[in-house]
Design an enzyme around this catalytic site. Structure first.
Site: not given
Ligand code: PAF
Length: 277
Positions: A146, A33-34
């Site tokens: 999210d 996903g990342h």
């Molecule tokens: O979604 C995330 O991994 C975290 O909430 C973020 C946006 C990196 C902030 O720490």
């Protein structure tokens, strides 16, 4: 790929980074996903910066900050083909002694995740603002998984006139529908088997809605019934709300609607959502 650990170092590096700059903030322990966010940033920008920072201020006192999964070497190897810079500050670099400034977005943060995790979005908005100021990106990439975080960041960026574009990217799923998340690694094999029930419930909502059911309460009840069939699942919330304001729909559901939920498997809290539009 440069790895930078200080704010001063990041600012210095940023002076030599080709524009436009795509930025993907993460808490590490990366998954596909990342990587999909980073790939998209690479497609749309001349350079890509990724941050890895497990932000202590967005975890409640009883949450998993200390045990949050971390594997920097693996993360760096995954980023190497796509990222130009990785910003990896320490806690004290981001929150030095006597740190005392917070960013709060009202209206969108008291419900859903915000209701179960008081202070969570204050921590997220604060760290994201700091990261935006340090990295100075052109475009920033966040996952739709999210959904509430995405809305909060969009609102904060608009309200504070932060000069960048927020890009929402689709949720990446395992073949059985489970949304990818670093927290999936906490699941025991039995819990992992039951976890696709979140996506099954969301798919049920989509199915009912596309067949003409517009009563949000009826759909919520059906989702509830389906999840309860999974013995290891404990529902935290099921929500069908206006996708822009997060106001809960009681009966007549208008479009677009955010259908979202948090479900616990043991101590592991999973979230997922879809938008009906
Ligand atoms: O979604 C995330 O991994 C975290 O909430 C973020 C946006 C990196 C902030 O720490």
């Amino acid at each position: 790929m440069k790895v930078i650990e200080t704010v001063a170092g990041m600012r210095e590096c940023r002076r030599q980074t080709a524009e436009p700059v795509g930025f993907v903030p993460t808490m590490g322990y990366l998954h596909e996903g990342h990587v999909s966010l980073v790939k998209r940033a690479k497609e749309e920008n001349a350079s890509v910066v990724v941050s890895i920072f497990v932000n202590p201020t967005q975890f409640g006192p009883k949450e998993d900050f200390k045990n949050y999964p971390r594997n920097t070497n693996r993360d760096l190897a995954m980023l190497e083909p796509f990222s130009d810079v990785v910003f990896m500050p320490s806690d004290v670099e981001m929150y030095p002694d006597k740190y005392n400034t917070w960013v709060e977005v009202n209206g969108l943060t008291g419900q859903l995740e915000g209701a179960s995790r008081p202070g969570h979005f204050r921590g997220v908005s604060t760290v994201v603002t700091k990261l935006f100021n340090i990295v100075q990106p052109t475009k920033v990439y966040f996952g739709q998984k999210d959904a509430q975080q995405l809305l909060v960041i969009k609102k904060m960026t608009a309200d504070l006139n932060i000069n960048l574009e927020v890009v929402a990217c689709p949720t990446m799923r395992e073949p059985d529908g489970l949304a990818m998340s670093s927290r999936n690694t906490y699941l025991t094999p039995e819990q992992r088997k039951g976890a696709p029930v979140l996506y099954k419930a969301l798919s049920l909502a989509r199915d009912k809605w596309s067949k003409g059911e517009k009563d949000a309460e009826k759909i919520r009840l059906e989702m509830n019934k389906l999840i309860r069939k999974e013995p290891l699942a404990e529902i935290v919330y099921i929500s069908i709300a206006d996708a822009l304001t997060l106001q809960e729909f009681s009966h007549l559901m208008q479009k677009p609607a955010l259908v979202s939920m948090a479900v616990k498997f043991g101590k592991t809290r999973l979230i997922d959502n879809i938008i009906l539009e």
